[in-house]
Design a protein around this motif. Structure first.
Motif, PDB file in Angstrom:
ATOM      1  N   ARG A 178      -8.087   5.204 -10.804  1.00 15.29           N
ATOM      2  CA  ARG A 178      -9.337   4.737 -11.337  1.00 15.29           C
ATOM      3  C   ARG A 178     -10.268   5.096 -10.787  1.00 15.29           C
ATOM      4  O   ARG A 178     -10.180   3.426  -9.351  1.00 15.29           O
ATOM      5  N   LEU A 179     -11.642   5.208 -10.072  1.00 20.42           N
ATOM      6  CA  LEU A 179     -12.461   5.381  -9.315  1.00 20.42           C
ATOM      7  C   LEU A 179     -13.984   4.483 -10.310  1.00 20.42           C
ATOM      8  O   LEU A 179     -14.056   4.924 -11.278  1.00 20.42           O
ATOM      9  N   ILE A 180     -14.226   2.833  -9.984  1.00 26.94           N
ATOM     10  CA  ILE A 180     -15.355   2.798 -10.737  1.00 26.94           C
ATOM     11  C   ILE A 180     -16.525   2.136 -10.035  1.00 26.94           C
ATOM     12  O   ILE A 180     -16.586   1.824  -8.547  1.00 26.94           O
ATOM     13  N   ARG A 182     -20.653   0.430  -9.980  1.00 23.51           N
ATOM     14  CA  ARG A 182     -21.743  -0.246 -10.839  1.00 23.51           C
ATOM     15  C   ARG A 182     -22.608  -0.918 -10.270  1.00 23.51           C
ATOM     16  O   ARG A 182     -22.907  -0.338  -9.167  1.00 23.51           O
ATOM     17  N   LEU A 201     -21.270   6.975  -8.572  1.00 23.93           N
ATOM     18  CA  LEU A 201     -20.321   7.966  -8.502  1.00 23.93           C
ATOM     19  C   LEU A 201     -19.910   8.966  -7.661  1.00 23.93           C
ATOM     20  O   LEU A 201     -18.968   9.696  -7.445  1.00 23.93           O
ATOM     21  N   GLY A 238     -19.454   6.664 -18.873  1.00 19.79           N
ATOM     22  CA  GLY A 238     -20.298   6.049 -17.852  1.00 19.79           C
ATOM     23  C   GLY A 238     -21.388   5.832 -18.812  1.00 19.79           C
ATOM     24  O   GLY A 238     -21.739   6.870 -19.423  1.00 19.79           O
ATOM     25  N   GLN A 248     -22.137   1.355 -15.380  1.00 17.08           N
ATOM     26  CA  GLN A 248     -20.781   1.072 -14.812  1.00 17.08           C
ATOM     27  C   GLN A 248     -20.773   2.452 -15.303  1.00 17.08           C
ATOM     28  O   GLN A 248     -21.146   3.471 -16.138  1.00 17.08           O
ATOM     29  N   GLU A 250     -16.929   5.275 -14.018  1.00 25.79           N
ATOM     30  CA  GLU A 250     -15.831   4.777 -13.849  1.00 25.79           C
ATOM     31  C   GLU A 250     -15.152   6.472 -13.881  1.00 25.79           C
ATOM     32  O   GLU A 250     -15.632   7.324 -14.511  1.00 25.79           O
ATOM     33  N   ARG A 252     -11.492   8.541 -13.606  1.00 31.03           N
ATOM     34  CA  ARG A 252      -9.902   8.542 -13.618  1.00 31.03           C
ATOM     35  C   ARG A 252      -9.183   9.782 -13.085  1.00 31.03           C
ATOM     36  O   ARG A 252      -9.672  11.227 -13.709  1.00 31.03           O
ATOM     37  N   ILE A 276     -18.131   2.000  -3.761  1.00 37.78           N
ATOM     38  CA  ILE A 276     -16.610   2.634  -5.633  1.00 37.78           C
ATOM     39  C   ILE A 276     -15.094   0.934  -5.534  1.00 37.78           C
ATOM     40  O   ILE A 276     -14.566   1.689  -4.064  1.00 37.78           O
ATOM     41  N   GLU A 277     -15.525   0.506  -6.508  1.00 35.49           N
ATOM     42  CA  GLU A 277     -14.057   0.170  -6.868  1.00 35.49           C
ATOM     43  C   GLU A 277     -12.773   1.316  -6.795  1.00 35.49           C
ATOM     44  O   GLU A 277     -12.920   2.357  -7.819  1.00 35.49           O
ATOM     45  N   GLU A 279      -8.825   1.698  -8.675  1.00 33.40           N
ATOM     46  CA  GLU A 279      -7.372   0.906  -9.317  1.00 33.40           C
ATOM     47  C   GLU A 279      -6.617   2.155  -8.933  1.00 33.40           C
ATOM     48  O   GLU A 279      -6.693   3.122  -9.962  1.00 33.40           O
TER      49      GLU A 279
END
Length: 367
Positions: A178-180, A182, A201, A238, A248, A250, A252, A276-277, A279
């Motif tokens: 998952r890329l997030i 913000r 993103l 988003g 926000q 994201e 996947r 980019i975060e 997970e």
């Protein structure tokens, strides 16, 4: 209880992935203890799910694992003709969520155990039931971590995913990420006062597209379809409304890797995207068992079918192999029926799986 009766009980537990499976596991544990099996219920860190590992025979002797998962995908499709968690019979078809993937195999194994309990097993037969396979094989690693304390190193593992009772030697690995991004919300008339998370993103999405194109031209393994590793953006979310700068967003993204390729490595460049975060959602390795491995020869003997080179879907078998346990896929039903409304297994398929398990008992009794 017959395999059909056991399947009816198992289907009746709505063990959708990500939810509690305590009632089903309690039922199975009691059934196994009544047969004299050594049963270990292994709670997962989630608190409401558990694995189960049980043994018939001497656990200090190397033996064989029969592996299945008890979770199922949701059953919200409108095409179901009746309650998907009540087994329905239509001719030779036994219909219900999980009947094919893969409570049919679980039921066949359980139905065979009374016969196995009467055999002079020279090597033990282990039953491994896991949770949350459908969420990326999240449950079985916790069981594998405990295995050295539960039994001698196993000789092999048969994972009973639906394969038409044809042994399968290899499958692709998978990783999901998952890329997030913000941002800062603002009215769309003043985008200068906000930061658009969707725009932020986009570079990562473009990089993912480019990586997918590179993989299509990269290393190949002709056993798979497609023969190369692959990558795809599966979900993008988003924004709240057209006139609000989204704060926000994201995506996947998943990768499927041919044998010998680390699926996480295919996605790793995306985790380095600036701002980019990232997970990790799930990952499991590919499976690759040599055609001349003793387990392949045993599975061919038990099933009466020549092993198939590879399939493109994934299973827990790669994780067993990674843990040092030779693994192969062989189970009843057709994978094309899985995750679909009116999912079913036939009585003949159920009987063939039970016969395979009983044949394994005779082999290890004669060893």
């Amino acid at each position: 209880m017959t395999a059909e009766e056991l399947l009816e009980r198992l289907v009746g537990f709505p063990t959708v992935a990500g939810t509690s499976n305590f009632d089903l596991m309690d039922f199975v544990a009691d059934y196994l203890r009544d047969l004299g099996a050594q049963v270990h219920v292994l709670p997962g860190p989630e608190g409401d799910r558990q694995n189960l590992f049980a043994t018939l025979g001497d656990p200090t002797v190397p033996g064989y694992i029969l592996s299945g998962h008890v979770d199922v995908v949701p059953a919200g499709e409108p095409e179901w003709k009746a309650d998907p968690f009540v087994l329905r019979r239509e001719g030779d078809r036994l219909i219900g969520r999980g009947a094919c993937d893969m409570k049919g195999f679980d039921a066949a194994v359980l139905a065979a155990l009374p016969a196995l309990a009467q055999m002079p097993l020279r090597a033990p037969i282990h039953i491994a039931l896991s949770y949350d396979e459908e969420l990326g094989c999240q449950g079985v690693p916790h069981m594998l971590a405990k295995l050295p304390d539960l039994c001698a190193p196993p000789l092999g593992c048969i994972v009973g995913e639906p394969s038409g009772m044809v042994p399968v030697l290899a499958h692709k690995g998978k990783a999901a990420l998952r890329l997030i991004a913000r941002g800062v919300a603002a009215h769309s008339s003043r985008p200068d006062l906000g930061t658009n998370a969707i725009h932020a993103l986009i570079p990562a999405l473009m990089q993912a597209r480019d990586l997918a194109e590179e993989l299509a031209q990269g290393a190949c393994d002709a056993r798979f379809t497609p023969p190369h590793s692959s990558l795809q953006i599966g979900v993008i979310e988003g924004g709240q409304a057209l006139n609000i700068v989204p704060e926000q967003a994201e995506a996947r993204i998943e990768a499927r890797a041919i044998a010998g390729v680390d699926p996480r490595a295919l996605l790793a460049p995306l985790t380095q995207t600036a701002g980019i975060e990232a997970e990790w959602l799930a990952s499991y390795p590919a499976l690759a068992l040599a055609a001349d491995h003793p387990l392949a020869e045993l599975a061919a003997q038990l099933s009466g079918s020549t092993p198939l080179g590879a399939v493109s879907y994934g299973t827990e078998a790669g994780l067993f192999q990674q843990a040092g346990i030779p693994a192969i896929i062989c189970g009843p039903g057709d994978i094309a029926r899985a995750h679909r409304p009116e999912e079913y297994i036939t009585r003949a398929e159920l009987a063939a799986a039970q016969a395979m398990v009983e044949a394994l008992g005779r082999v290890v009794s004669a060893a």
